[in-house]
Scaffold this motif. Structure first.
Motif, PDB file in Angstrom:
ATOM      1  N   GLY A 414       0.786  -1.231   0.000  1.00 55.68           N
ATOM      2  CA  GLY A 414       0.000   0.000   0.000  1.00 55.68           C
ATOM      3  C   GLY A 414       0.813   1.273   0.000  1.00 55.68           C
ATOM      4  N   ARG A 415       2.108   1.199   0.286  1.00 58.67           N
ATOM      5  CA  ARG A 415       2.938   2.399   0.238  1.00 58.67           C
ATOM      6  C   ARG A 415       3.026   2.902  -1.200  1.00 58.67           C
ATOM      7  NH1 ARG A 415       8.158   1.978   1.023  1.00 58.67           N
ATOM      8  NH2 ARG A 415       8.200  -0.267   0.583  1.00 58.67           N
ATOM      9  N   ARG A 416       3.220   4.199  -1.321  1.00 60.38           N
ATOM     10  CA  ARG A 416       3.360   4.792  -2.648  1.00 60.38           C
ATOM     11  C   ARG A 416       4.714   5.490  -2.736  1.00 60.38           C
ATOM     12  NH1 ARG A 416      -1.977   8.086  -4.043  1.00 60.38           N
ATOM     13  NH2 ARG A 416      -1.129   9.470  -2.423  1.00 60.38           N
ATOM     14  N   ASP A 417       5.247   5.574  -3.944  1.00 61.77           N
ATOM     15  CA  ASP A 417       6.583   6.143  -4.109  1.00 61.77           C
ATOM     16  C   ASP A 417       6.669   6.879  -5.439  1.00 61.77           C
ATOM     17  OD1 ASP A 417       9.511   6.351  -3.436  1.00 61.77           O
ATOM     18  OD2 ASP A 417       9.678   5.201  -5.293  1.00 61.77           O
ATOM     19  N   GLY A 418       7.452   7.958  -5.418  1.00 62.24           N
ATOM     20  CA  GLY A 418       7.729   8.668  -6.650  1.00 62.24           C
ATOM     21  C   GLY A 418       6.690   9.715  -6.999  1.00 62.24           C
ATOM     22  N   ALA A 419       6.874  10.296  -8.164  1.00 63.92           N
ATOM     23  CA  ALA A 419       5.995  11.372  -8.618  1.00 63.92           C
ATOM     24  C   ALA A 419       5.968  11.391 -10.140  1.00 63.92           C
ATOM     25  CB  ALA A 419       6.489  12.713  -8.083  1.00 63.92           C
ATOM     26  N   VAL A 420       4.836  11.844 -10.681  1.00 65.79           N
ATOM     27  CA  VAL A 420       4.645  11.974 -12.122  1.00 65.79           C
ATOM     28  C   VAL A 420       4.064  13.347 -12.399  1.00 65.79           C
ATOM     29  CG1 VAL A 420       3.500  11.037 -14.170  1.00 65.79           C
ATOM     30  CG2 VAL A 420       4.221   9.499 -12.337  1.00 65.79           C
ATOM     31  N   ALA A 421       4.555  14.021 -13.419  1.00 67.51           N
ATOM     32  CA  ALA A 421       4.065  15.356 -13.751  1.00 67.51           C
ATOM     33  C   ALA A 421       3.979  15.525 -15.265  1.00 67.51           C
ATOM     34  CB  ALA A 421       4.988  16.423 -13.153  1.00 67.51           C
ATOM     35  N   ARG A 422       3.215  16.523 -15.661  1.00 61.83           N
ATOM     36  CA  ARG A 422       3.046  16.902 -17.070  1.00 61.83           C
ATOM     37  C   ARG A 422       2.600  15.718 -17.922  1.00 61.83           C
ATOM     38  NH1 ARG A 422       7.736  19.447 -15.296  1.00 61.83           N
ATOM     39  NH2 ARG A 422       7.604  21.720 -15.215  1.00 61.83           N
ATOM     40  N   GLY A 423       1.582  15.031 -17.425  1.00 57.97           N
ATOM     41  CA  GLY A 423       1.005  13.939 -18.195  1.00 57.97           C
ATOM     42  C   GLY A 423       1.934  12.773 -18.412  1.00 57.97           C
ATOM     43  N   GLY A 424       2.880  12.605 -17.502  1.00 56.76           N
ATOM     44  CA  GLY A 424       3.816  11.496 -17.613  1.00 56.76           C
ATOM     45  C   GLY A 424       5.126  11.867 -18.269  1.00 56.76           C
ATOM     46  N   GLN A 425       5.270  13.126 -18.692  1.00 61.90           N
ATOM     47  CA  GLN A 425       6.512  13.533 -19.355  1.00 61.90           C
ATOM     48  C   GLN A 425       7.702  13.504 -18.389  1.00 61.90           C
ATOM     49  OE1 GLN A 425       6.557  17.564 -20.840  1.00 61.90           O
ATOM     50  NE2 GLN A 425       8.475  17.286 -21.972  1.00 61.90           N
ATOM     51  N   ILE A 426       7.464  13.886 -17.135  1.00 64.95           N
ATOM     52  CA  ILE A 426       8.503  13.897 -16.101  1.00 64.95           C
ATOM     53  C   ILE A 426       8.084  12.931 -14.998  1.00 64.95           C
ATOM     54  CG2 ILE A 426       9.932  15.317 -14.602  1.00 64.95           C
ATOM     55  CD1 ILE A 426       9.979  16.279 -17.476  1.00 64.95           C
ATOM     56  N   ALA A 427       8.976  12.035 -14.601  1.00 67.13           N
ATOM     57  CA  ALA A 427       8.641  11.058 -13.565  1.00 67.13           C
ATOM     58  C   ALA A 427       9.888  10.684 -12.798  1.00 67.13           C
ATOM     59  CB  ALA A 427       7.997   9.813 -14.173  1.00 67.13           C
ATOM     60  N   GLY A 428       9.685  10.201 -11.576  1.00 68.56           N
ATOM     61  CA  GLY A 428      10.813   9.745 -10.779  1.00 68.56           C
ATOM     62  C   GLY A 428      10.346   8.843  -9.656  1.00 68.56           C
ATOM     63  N   CYS A 429      11.256   8.014  -9.144  1.00 67.46           N
ATOM     64  CA  CYS A 429      10.938   7.135  -8.023  1.00 67.46           C
ATOM     65  C   CYS A 429      12.240   6.643  -7.405  1.00 67.46           C
ATOM     66  CB  CYS A 429      10.077   5.953  -8.461  1.00 67.46           C
ATOM     67  SG  CYS A 429      10.943   4.762  -9.517  1.00 67.46           S
ATOM     68  N   TYR A 430      12.130   5.952  -6.263  1.00 64.25           N
ATOM     69  CA  TYR A 430      13.286   5.402  -5.576  1.00 64.25           C
ATOM     70  C   TYR A 430      13.586   3.955  -5.967  1.00 64.25           C
ATOM     71  CZ  TYR A 430      14.123   9.234  -2.286  1.00 64.25           C
ATOM     72  OH  TYR A 430      14.467  10.438  -1.717  1.00 64.25           O
ATOM     73  N   VAL A 431      12.745   3.332  -6.776  1.00 67.12           N
ATOM     74  CA  VAL A 431      12.882   1.898  -7.039  1.00 67.12           C
ATOM     75  C   VAL A 431      13.937   1.635  -8.112  1.00 67.12           C
ATOM     76  CG1 VAL A 431      11.700  -0.205  -7.721  1.00 67.12           C
ATOM     77  CG2 VAL A 431      10.471   1.552  -6.442  1.00 67.12           C
ATOM     78  N   HIS A 432      14.891   0.765  -7.765  1.00 62.11           N
ATOM     79  CA  HIS A 432      15.890   0.284  -8.713  1.00 62.11           C
ATOM     80  C   HIS A 432      15.429  -1.052  -9.299  1.00 62.11           C
ATOM     81  CE1 HIS A 432      19.086   3.133  -7.626  1.00 62.11           C
ATOM     82  NE2 HIS A 432      18.776   2.932  -6.350  1.00 62.11           N
TER      83      HIS A 432
END
Length: 497
Positions: A414-432
């Motif tokens: 249930g934890r959530r991680d990362g972020a998405v912006a501009r309709g998916g154009q910019i994204a990031g997360c901690y998962v390798h």
């Protein structure tokens, strides 16, 4: 029956020790032996999360896989993760104990020997044979006092050593014979045999060379190993091995990974490197981001603030803004995700001097570097597309802000991680490790307009390890190596040369 052990040292770095140990681990496992890989000290920013919640060098993770046994922090009890030209984070038995400059670390080594020996004997208690890998060069006599990685460890355990030379770089006769010349006699006496690696051409042309090395050293010739081209299909440990550029891409989407100086966990892009449908580039400072890049990936970093400064010095911050205006996509992973935010704070000096710096501002989040380090395997789904994934977390820091309300991934708990912006154009997360998942990778390639070649990555790694084992069975006297292996001593080591 007590476990036996044998150590593999090199005339220098990158002579193929890690691959040879991995291949022997698989070969001996296929022979029915219970094998344990071990490296007393490693230096790498490519690390893996172990089943016991620690971290070890990526090479030892591959060797554990070759031996078909779970990873444990005992396989690499001392791991140095470089943060600068002169200093590293020090990880002991899977746990960070602090940072040390090179000079301070030299003073620490004698005290670390106890942890090294504890881990070694822990592994030996559950193995038929322990394959020990040295670090760097056996001939670094300037670092011999207090050594825990090469001859210091071999003396402490009284196990025989096989010395490996790399003929591909030239001067292999001099490097092997010269190693004996500079070693203290009691250290040289532990070397029982030698291997010559990465030979190209007719082996008969080097038969006299092998005989000359044996005659001048008194060591047993254990094999002339031809170059193994499929080694490129296995995870690399050293960033020096990263290709500078991809192949000519034609109409294939161009994927650019920013290889800043302290790049970490870059092996997670190996599955992309093996895909035919994209043109993968590792870009080093000094080269601009190509204007035709489909996506730019900011990978992990061992020192996020320092690498962010290098990113700016390279002009990549300006290139990223232009890339974004052209509609290009950006993905940040771990440290790269932190860089994409508005600010990064290191109030306690976890990566260096305490600092707070502006990020790239492409995601509306901020990061604070914290003491606790997340080390765990994870699985879940991409939040928007509900595509399942498996990967791992390995980071310090908390990242939050308005953009995190649109998380990149949702974990099974249930934890959530990362972020998405501009309709998916910019994204990031901690998962390798996302791209090792065949389903997720295929989905991601399709989103770039690329075709997948149907690569089954994990199966490919297994087949390549089997290939290395078969290669060594043909060209190495493995029976003699087994005969040389000896039961290790438990005597207390000396602190000098």
């Amino acid at each position: 029956m007590p476990a036996r052990a044998i150590m593999f040292q090199g005339t220098g770095s990158d002579v193929g020790k890690s691959l040879i140990v991995a291949g022997l681990a698989r070969a001996l496992t296929l022979r029915g032996l219970k094998v344990a890989p071990f490296k007393p000290q490693n230096m790498s920013n490519n690390a893996a999360v172990t089943a016991d919640g620690g971290e070890i060098g990526r090479a030892q993770a591959l060797q554990a896989r070759a031996a078909r046994r779970p990873m444990t922090a005992h396989m690499n009890p001392v791991l140095l993760k470089p943060q600068s030209e002169i200093g590293s984070q020090v990880v002991v038995q899977g746990r960070v104990i602090g940072n040390a400059k090179a000079s301070a670390y030299q003073a620490m080594k004698p005290q670390l020997m106890a942890a090294v020996l504890d881990s070694f004997h822990h592994l030996a208690a559950d193995a038929d044979i322990v394959l020990v890998e040295g670090a760097g060069s056996a001939s670094e006599i300037n670092l011999r006092a207090g050594d825990i990685a090469n001859m210091g460890f071999a003396q402490a355990t009284q196990i025989p050593v096989v010395l490996i030379g790399d003929i591909d770089r030239g001067g292999v006769i001099a490097s092997l014979v010269g190693t004996k010349a500079v070693l203290a006699p009691e250290d040289a006496a532990l070397i029982a045999g030698f291997l010559v690696n990465r030979f190209r051409g007719d082996p008969a042309l080097f038969a006299a060379g092998m005989s000359e090395i044996a005659a001048r050293t008194g060591w047993t010739s254990l094999g002339l190993i031809p170059h193994f081209p499929d080694a490129r299909r296995l995870p690399a440990e050293d960033a020096l091995g990263l290709p500078e550029h991809g192949a000519a891409g034609g109409q294939r989407p161009k994927v650019v990974v920013l290889a800043y100086p302290r790049i970490s966990n870059f092996d997670e892009f190996d599955p992309l490197r093996l895909e035919d449908g994209i043109d993968l580039h590792f870009l080093r400072p000094g080269s601009p981001i190509p204007g035709d890049a489909a996506i730019v990936i900011l990978p992990g970093s061992k020192a996020t603030i320092a690498d962010l400064a290098d990113l700016r010095a390279a002009g990549w911050d300006i290139d990223l803004l232009a890339h974004q205006r052209r509609g290009g996509r950006v993905l940040g992973i771990c440290g790269g995700y932190q860089m994409l935010g508005r600010a990064i704070s290191d109030p306690d000096g976890r990566e260096g001097a305490p600092a707070s710096v502006a990020g790239l501002g492409l995601l509306d989040v901020e990061t604070t570097l914290t003491e606790d380090k997340a080390l765990r395997e994870v699985h879940g789904t991409l939040t928007e597309d509900q595509i399942p994934f498996r990967g791992y977390e390995m980071h310090i820091g908390r990242t939050d802000g308005p953009a995190a309300q649109a998380p990149f991934v949702t974990f099974a708990d249930g934890r959530r991680d990362g972020a998405v912006a501009r309709g998916g154009q910019i994204a990031g997360c901690y998962v390798h490790g996302l791209f090792a998942d065949d389903g997720l990778r295929a989905h991601w390639l399709r989103s770039l307009g690329a075709e997948t070649n149907g690569l089954a990555y994990e199966s490919d790694v297994e087949a390549t390890l089997d290939g290395v084992a078969a290669h060594l069975e043909r060209h190495v006297d493995i029976d003699s190596i087994l005969a040389l292996a000896a039961e290790p001593s438990r005597r207390l080591p000396s602190t000098g040369p």
